[in-house]
Design a protein around this motif. Sequence first.
Motif, PDB file in Angstrom:
ATOM      1  N   ILE A  15       0.838  -1.210   0.000  1.00 57.95           N
ATOM      2  CA  ILE A  15       0.000   0.000   0.000  1.00 57.95           C
ATOM      3  C   ILE A  15       0.868   1.254   0.000  1.00 57.95           C
ATOM      4  O   ILE A  15       0.634   2.201  -0.765  1.00 57.95           O
ATOM      5  CB  ILE A  15      -0.960  -0.012   1.207  1.00 57.95           C
ATOM      6  N   LEU A  20       0.873   3.956  -3.097  1.00 54.31           N
ATOM      7  CA  LEU A  20       0.412   5.330  -2.917  1.00 54.31           C
ATOM      8  C   LEU A  20       1.529   6.350  -3.126  1.00 54.31           C
ATOM      9  O   LEU A  20       1.256   7.514  -3.402  1.00 54.31           O
ATOM     10  CB  LEU A  20      -0.201   5.498  -1.525  1.00 54.31           C
ATOM     11  N   THR A  47      -6.600   2.317  -6.755  1.00 57.93           N
ATOM     12  CA  THR A  47      -5.525   2.082  -5.782  1.00 57.93           C
ATOM     13  C   THR A  47      -5.981   2.471  -4.380  1.00 57.93           C
ATOM     14  O   THR A  47      -5.799   1.707  -3.414  1.00 57.93           O
ATOM     15  CB  THR A  47      -4.275   2.891  -6.151  1.00 57.93           C
ATOM     16  N   TYR A  48      -6.577   3.659  -4.263  1.00 61.11           N
ATOM     17  CA  TYR A  48      -7.057   4.110  -2.956  1.00 61.11           C
ATOM     18  C   TYR A  48      -8.179   3.212  -2.438  1.00 61.11           C
ATOM     19  O   TYR A  48      -8.246   2.890  -1.246  1.00 61.11           O
ATOM     20  CB  TYR A  48      -7.536   5.557  -3.044  1.00 61.11           C
ATOM     21  N   TYR A  49      -9.061   2.780  -3.346  1.00 59.22           N
ATOM     22  CA  TYR A  49     -10.161   1.899  -2.940  1.00 59.22           C
ATOM     23  C   TYR A  49      -9.631   0.569  -2.418  1.00 59.22           C
ATOM     24  O   TYR A  49     -10.079   0.080  -1.375  1.00 59.22           O
ATOM     25  CB  TYR A  49     -11.107   1.660  -4.112  1.00 59.22           C
ATOM     26  N   ALA A  72      -6.738  -0.141  -1.186  1.00 62.28           N
ATOM     27  CA  ALA A  72      -6.083   0.057   0.118  1.00 62.28           C
ATOM     28  C   ALA A  72      -7.128   0.160   1.224  1.00 62.28           C
ATOM     29  O   ALA A  72      -7.005  -0.462   2.290  1.00 62.28           O
ATOM     30  CB  ALA A  72      -5.223   1.312   0.073  1.00 62.28           C
ATOM     31  N   ALA A  73      -8.188   0.941   0.962  1.00 66.63           N
ATOM     32  CA  ALA A  73      -9.253   1.098   1.956  1.00 66.63           C
ATOM     33  C   ALA A  73      -9.957  -0.217   2.217  1.00 66.63           C
ATOM     34  O   ALA A  73     -10.270  -0.556   3.369  1.00 66.63           O
ATOM     35  CB  ALA A  73     -10.258   2.142   1.467  1.00 66.63           C
ATOM     36  N   LYS A  92      -7.849   6.068   8.601  1.00 67.86           N
ATOM     37  CA  LYS A  92      -7.021   6.162   7.405  1.00 67.86           C
ATOM     38  C   LYS A  92      -7.733   5.527   6.217  1.00 67.86           C
ATOM     39  O   LYS A  92      -7.714   6.054   5.098  1.00 67.86           O
ATOM     40  CB  LYS A  92      -5.669   5.478   7.639  1.00 67.86           C
ATOM     41  N   ALA A  93      -8.393   4.382   6.452  1.00 71.58           N
ATOM     42  CA  ALA A  93      -9.130   3.708   5.385  1.00 71.58           C
ATOM     43  C   ALA A  93     -10.259   4.595   4.866  1.00 71.58           C
ATOM     44  O   ALA A  93     -10.525   4.640   3.651  1.00 71.58           O
ATOM     45  CB  ALA A  93      -9.683   2.376   5.884  1.00 71.58           C
ATOM     46  N   ASP A 145     -10.290   7.850   4.861  1.00 68.56           N
ATOM     47  CA  ASP A 145      -9.651   8.885   4.035  1.00 68.56           C
ATOM     48  C   ASP A 145      -9.336   8.342   2.639  1.00 68.56           C
ATOM     49  O   ASP A 145      -9.536   9.038   1.628  1.00 68.56           O
ATOM     50  CB  ASP A 145      -8.365   9.373   4.700  1.00 68.56           C
ATOM     51  N   TYR A 146      -8.845   7.107   2.594  1.00 76.69           N
ATOM     52  CA  TYR A 146      -8.499   6.495   1.299  1.00 76.69           C
ATOM     53  C   TYR A 146      -9.731   6.359   0.409  1.00 76.69           C
ATOM     54  O   TYR A 146      -9.697   6.693  -0.782  1.00 76.69           O
ATOM     55  CB  TYR A 146      -7.866   5.121   1.499  1.00 76.69           C
ATOM     56  N   THR A 197     -10.946   9.618  -0.916  1.00 73.43           N
ATOM     57  CA  THR A 197     -10.086  10.061  -2.020  1.00 73.43           C
ATOM     58  C   THR A 197     -10.444   9.332  -3.305  1.00 73.43           C
ATOM     59  O   THR A 197     -10.460   9.931  -4.388  1.00 73.43           O
ATOM     60  CB  THR A 197      -8.608   9.831  -1.665  1.00 73.43           C
TER      61      THR A 197
END
Length: 284
Positions: free
Chosen positions: A181, A185, A193-195, A197-198, A210-211, A213-214, A217
């Motif tokens: 991750i 990033l 990518t953000y999805y 990771a979340a 943090k998830a 926020d990801y 985004t």
Amino acid sequence: MGLLILFLSSYSTRGQIEHPKASPFTRVEQQIGLTRIKIEYSRPAARGRELFGGIVPYGRIWRVGANESTKFTSDTEIIVLGNRLPPGTYALYAFPEEDGWEVAFHMNTTHWGDGRTAYDPAEDAFRIKVAPRKEEAWQENFQISFDSIHHNGALLLLKWGHTVIPIPLEVDTEQTMRTTIRKSLEGDPTPQTYYEAARYLQEEGLDTEKALDYVQTAIDLGGDTYYFYRVKSLLQARMGLYRQAIASAERSLELADAEGKDEFVRMNRENIIKWKNWEKERKE
């Protein structure tokens, strides 16, 4: 003389008949987190015989199957009852006893069968002690399988007759994923990518803020997507933000319904009802 030997050899090869094996070969492969494990072995049948303490004597090495030695391969390091096993291929051996077994991960994979006279304990990566358990269901052919699979581990099961040998395996998926991750990033991340990771953090119950926020985004960069909002709703609910979670689930439901994603429509409806009840209970 040389021509005669060549002729006899050719004749012998042509005369061979391929016949079915009494203990057929098989291969089982399983992904655990990001680790791939492969086991190759042969499956003897009970055929009415006494198994452990009978055709598999107590106190003597067993090849954990039939024919060639059973091969266990992992493409990453795994942990077996506290013992670290580097990636690679190992022969799997067992030493059955009535009330306890030892199982060896053996570094020498060249022995035929159990390698009884050539087996050297010094070539074990390690041995573990495992308590056998009895199950009511009968397993006719010896079977190696996996169960209780999750991102960070699984149970390796050796089954024959009414006997089951459970061997817990662990993998460090979390550390691998955190590194992946971070590097992803730091590169050129996309909304997906953000999805992703979340979603990983959400599924594992890690770093909820943090998830969130990801995934926000991901929505900001990629627009409204039913599965983006699905994960957002789950994260908000975990934080106790039920009104926000309901709003996100309603948006996910609307988007999923427009795309004919019936399963997501159903899951969102169920969560909306559940979270409305929880919000009501909290106010009472």
